[in-house]
Design an enzyme around this catalytic site. Structure first.
Site, PDB file in Angstrom:
ATOM      1  N   ASP A   9       0.865  -1.184   0.000  1.00 53.68           N
ATOM      2  CA  ASP A   9       0.000   0.000   0.000  1.00 53.68           C
ATOM      3  C   ASP A   9       0.896   1.225   0.000  1.00 53.68           C
ATOM      4  O   ASP A   9       1.892   1.275   0.723  1.00 53.68           O
ATOM      5  CB  ASP A   9      -0.913  -0.003   1.233  1.00 53.68           C
ATOM      6  CG  ASP A   9      -2.092   0.931   1.072  1.00 53.68           C
ATOM      7  OD1 ASP A   9      -1.871   2.140   0.802  1.00 53.68           O
ATOM      8  OD2 ASP A   9      -3.244   0.478   1.221  1.00 53.68           O
ATOM      9  N   ASP A  10       0.539   2.220  -0.799  1.00 49.47           N
ATOM     10  CA  ASP A  10       1.381   3.420  -0.885  1.00 49.47           C
ATOM     11  C   ASP A  10       1.187   4.359   0.295  1.00 49.47           C
ATOM     12  O   ASP A  10       1.974   5.283   0.495  1.00 49.47           O
ATOM     13  CB  ASP A  10       1.109   4.164  -2.200  1.00 49.47           C
ATOM     14  CG  ASP A  10      -0.336   4.632  -2.300  1.00 49.47           C
ATOM     15  OD1 ASP A  10      -1.231   3.789  -2.093  1.00 49.47           O
ATOM     16  OD2 ASP A  10      -0.560   5.815  -2.589  1.00 49.47           O
ATOM     17  N   ASP A  53      -2.877  -3.380  -2.577  1.00 51.50           N
ATOM     18  CA  ASP A  53      -3.723  -2.213  -2.867  1.00 51.50           C
ATOM     19  C   ASP A  53      -3.772  -1.994  -4.383  1.00 51.50           C
ATOM     20  O   ASP A  53      -2.791  -2.235  -5.092  1.00 51.50           O
ATOM     21  CB  ASP A  53      -3.141  -0.982  -2.171  1.00 51.50           C
ATOM     22  CG  ASP A  53      -4.046   0.236  -2.326  1.00 51.50           C
ATOM     23  OD1 ASP A  53      -5.278   0.051  -2.368  1.00 51.50           O
ATOM     24  OD2 ASP A  53      -3.518   1.355  -2.418  1.00 51.50           O
ATOM     25  N   MET A  55      -5.077   1.079  -6.011  1.00 50.66           N
ATOM     26  CA  MET A  55      -4.816   2.462  -6.415  1.00 50.66           C
ATOM     27  C   MET A  55      -3.471   2.926  -5.854  1.00 50.66           C
ATOM     28  O   MET A  55      -3.375   3.417  -4.724  1.00 50.66           O
ATOM     29  CB  MET A  55      -5.946   3.371  -5.927  1.00 50.66           C
ATOM     30  CG  MET A  55      -7.326   2.930  -6.392  1.00 50.66           C
ATOM     31  SD  MET A  55      -7.471   2.857  -8.194  1.00 50.66           S
ATOM     32  CE  MET A  55      -7.384   4.598  -8.584  1.00 50.66           C
ATOM     33  N   ASP A 328      17.924 -64.058 -17.548  1.00 53.53           N
ATOM     34  CA  ASP A 328      18.789 -63.250 -18.403  1.00 53.53           C
ATOM     35  C   ASP A 328      18.547 -63.635 -19.864  1.00 53.53           C
ATOM     36  O   ASP A 328      18.460 -64.830 -20.199  1.00 53.53           O
ATOM     37  CB  ASP A 328      20.255 -63.486 -18.027  1.00 53.53           C
ATOM     38  CG  ASP A 328      21.187 -62.504 -18.708  1.00 53.53           C
ATOM     39  OD1 ASP A 328      21.547 -61.500 -18.079  1.00 53.53           O
ATOM     40  OD2 ASP A 328      21.562 -62.755 -19.870  1.00 53.53           O
ATOM     41  N   ILE A 329      18.413 -62.618 -20.742  1.00 46.41           N
ATOM     42  CA  ILE A 329      18.202 -62.890 -22.167  1.00 46.41           C
ATOM     43  C   ILE A 329      19.522 -63.351 -22.789  1.00 46.41           C
ATOM     44  O   ILE A 329      20.555 -62.693 -22.641  1.00 46.41           O
ATOM     45  CB  ILE A 329      17.686 -61.636 -22.886  1.00 46.41           C
ATOM     46  CG1 ILE A 329      16.349 -61.194 -22.285  1.00 46.41           C
ATOM     47  CG2 ILE A 329      17.538 -61.877 -24.384  1.00 46.41           C
ATOM     48  CD1 ILE A 329      15.809 -59.896 -22.852  1.00 46.41           C
ATOM     49  N   ASN A 336      21.429 -55.961 -29.841  1.00 45.45           N
ATOM     50  CA  ASN A 336      21.713 -54.520 -29.936  1.00 45.45           C
ATOM     51  C   ASN A 336      22.707 -54.211 -31.053  1.00 45.45           C
ATOM     52  O   ASN A 336      22.541 -53.250 -31.808  1.00 45.45           O
ATOM     53  CB  ASN A 336      22.258 -54.001 -28.601  1.00 45.45           C
ATOM     54  CG  ASN A 336      21.161 -53.761 -27.573  1.00 45.45           C
ATOM     55  OD1 ASN A 336      20.029 -53.464 -27.929  1.00 45.45           O
ATOM     56  ND2 ASN A 336      21.501 -53.894 -26.301  1.00 45.45           N
ATOM     57  N   ASP A 345      15.392 -52.517 -27.178  1.00 44.60           N
ATOM     58  CA  ASP A 345      14.392 -52.049 -26.214  1.00 44.60           C
ATOM     59  C   ASP A 345      13.049 -52.739 -26.439  1.00 44.60           C
ATOM     60  O   ASP A 345      12.339 -53.067 -25.481  1.00 44.60           O
ATOM     61  CB  ASP A 345      14.220 -50.534 -26.333  1.00 44.60           C
ATOM     62  CG  ASP A 345      15.393 -49.768 -25.741  1.00 44.60           C
ATOM     63  OD1 ASP A 345      16.225 -50.391 -25.041  1.00 44.60           O
ATOM     64  OD2 ASP A 345      15.476 -48.538 -25.971  1.00 44.60           O
ATOM     65  N   GLU A 371      19.738 -56.536 -19.404  1.00 48.44           N
ATOM     66  CA  GLU A 371      18.873 -57.641 -19.807  1.00 48.44           C
ATOM     67  C   GLU A 371      18.603 -58.603 -18.662  1.00 48.44           C
ATOM     68  O   GLU A 371      18.126 -59.716 -18.863  1.00 48.44           O
ATOM     69  CB  GLU A 371      19.523 -58.399 -20.980  1.00 48.44           C
ATOM     70  CG  GLU A 371      20.799 -59.145 -20.649  1.00 48.44           C
ATOM     71  CD  GLU A 371      22.053 -58.299 -20.815  1.00 48.44           C
ATOM     72  OE1 GLU A 371      23.109 -58.883 -21.091  1.00 48.44           O
ATOM     73  OE2 GLU A 371      21.970 -57.062 -20.670  1.00 48.44           O
TER      74      GLU A 371
END
Length: 456
Positions: A9-10, A53, A55, A328-329, A336, A345, A371
């Site tokens: 506020d002023d 405020d 104004m 495990d793969i 890959n 993926d 994997e």
């Protein structure tokens, strides 16, 4: 609940008067005499609420509010505008600038404290969610699709005994793209009064029911606790409206309702509600990412070790069997190298799906890395776990994996598995995993595409 408030506020006398009122209620108060100072203090000190405020010379309150809401550092701070102006157009202008509320001078102390209390409750939820998000996943600014969600039309439940009042409220809301339901319509709708709703518009004056009791009910019921509640009251029911705020209402609008102000307040409350929903989803997502592998959707190593330790403790206390399968793969590196990491993926994702399909709901499937996969099988002997591992092996070998979106390129994949069982109260997580890895190693050295079971 205390809070730190910035009063802008002023006029020095106004600032000091407001400071005295707030400090008497044990609030911490910061003071600013103009817009530039307010923006600086808001950015540096991060107050909980700003009382602004309108104004003021130089930069008026509307411009200050716009700048506060445009700055990511201060956009989340609720702003209550205070002014001697009492025209609807002034309130609407303030709300459109981003203000969360608008009070007319001289400000009634009871109404002021009730408004601050309502904003404090909102702040408590939003601040806690922001802290959790910051401690977990730092998502930054809202994504574009999230911003679009904030602007989407609201689902509104309208409760008012006056049919003429309801129609005057309903029409402008529907014209603006909002969906408005009465209690009867909500009961008949398939979604009912559940989380699809954003806002409750609740009449306070001259109602055939107790609106305060209904307001309290909404705030104490799980299904409606998070809804924004805007209460509608005449100027004569100011204290009733303040009580509603204390009971958990989010905002007040004076009746007879002016359409422009109604739309502005609905927009503010809708954005606020959805902002909190977005924060909740982000926190949930952050928590999920801390335990879930993003590629496959399986649990990660952290979750795996915690859960295995928990089930080992249960097994020791209840003399229940417990087994793990390490899978495990075979020759995954070649996949890959030959077909690329995108194809690799795809194999991992499809392999995760086949494991999930071949275990029980209570089994815990994890991807500790690369994997490598592990299945924790509570209340399961080594023999039964060996059969499950063989079922997984056969499922993988039975059908080739797709390496592209169209399924035109396919590859036969095999896996090797090792099974270990819980060895008693002296067993440890590291020992159990080591035995499973040893069994897996034996399966690989014996020619792969097979299961080895090490007796505990």
């Amino acid at each position: 609940m205390s809070a730190r408030l910035l009063v802008v506020d002023d006029i020095l006398a106004n600032r000091r008067l407001m400071q005295a009122k707030l400090e008497a209620k044990y609030y911490s108060v910061l003071l600013a005499e103009n817009g530039v100072e307010a923006l600086k203090i808001a950015a540096e000190d991060q107050p909980d609420i700003i009382l602004l405020d309108v104004m003021m010379p130089g930069m008026d309150g509307y411009e200050v509010c716009r700048r506060l809401k445009a700055d990511p550092q201060t956009a989340h701070i609720p702003v209550v505008m205070l002014t001697a102006l009492n025209e609807t157009a002034d309130r609407v202008r303030g709300l459109e600038a981003g203000a969360d509320d608008f009070l007319t001078k001289p400000v009634d102390d009871f109404s002021l404290m009730a408004r601050i209390g309502a904003l404090n409750r909102y702040n408590a939820v939003a601040m806690e969610l922001r802290k959790r998000e910051a401690n977990g996943m730092r998502a930054g600014a809202l994504a574009e699709e999230e911003m679009q969600g904030l602007e989407r039309g609201a689902n509104i439940l309208l409760i008012d005994s006056s049919s003429s009042s309801m129609q005057s409220i309903r029409d402008p809301l529907q014209d603006a793209g909002h969906r408005v339901l009465t209690l009867d319509e909500a009961d008949k709708a398939a979604d009912g009064r559940n989380s699809n709703l954003d806002i409750v518009l609740l009449g306070l004056s001259h109602q055939a029911f107790d609106p305060l009791r209904l307001c309290a009910h909404f705030r104490t019921t799980d299904a409606t606790r998070a809804l924004s509640i805007i209460v509608m009251a005449t100027s004569a029911d100011r204290e009733l409206a303040a009580q509603a705020l204390e009971l958990g209402a989010s905002d007040i609008i004076q009746t007879p309702v002016v359409a422009e102000e109604l739309l502005a307040r609905v927009a503010t409350q809708t954005k606020r509600r959805r902002y909190v929903d977005i924060l909740r989803r982000r926190v949930d997502r952050g928590l999920e990412l801390s335990v879930v592998d993003q590629l496959t959707g399986l649990y990660n190593r952290r979750y795996m070790t915690n859960q295995l330790a928990l089930w080992m403790k249960r097994a020791s206390l209840g003399s229940q069997p417990l087994s793990v399968i390490s899978v495990d793969i075979d020759h995954f590196k070649q996949v890959n190298d030959k077909y690329g990491h995108d194809a690799g993926d795809r194999v991992l994702v499809q392999f995760a799906d086949r494991i999930r399909t071949n275990v029980r709901p209570k089994d815990i499937v994890c991807r500790p890395g690369g994997e490598e996969f592990l299945v924790i099988m509570p209340e399961t002997t080594g023999d039964l776990a060996g059969r499950a591992a063989e079922r997984i092996r056969k499922s993988v070998a039975a059908e080739p994996f797709e390496l592209d979106d169209l399924g035109q390129q396919k590859l036969g994949v095999t896996v090797s598995a090792g099974v270990a069982a819980y060895a008693g109260e002296d067993d440890t997580v590291a020992d159990m995993l080591r035995r499973a890895d040893l069994a897996l190693y034996e399966a690989k050295t014996a020619g792969r595409n097979r299961v080895t079971n090490i007796a505990a």
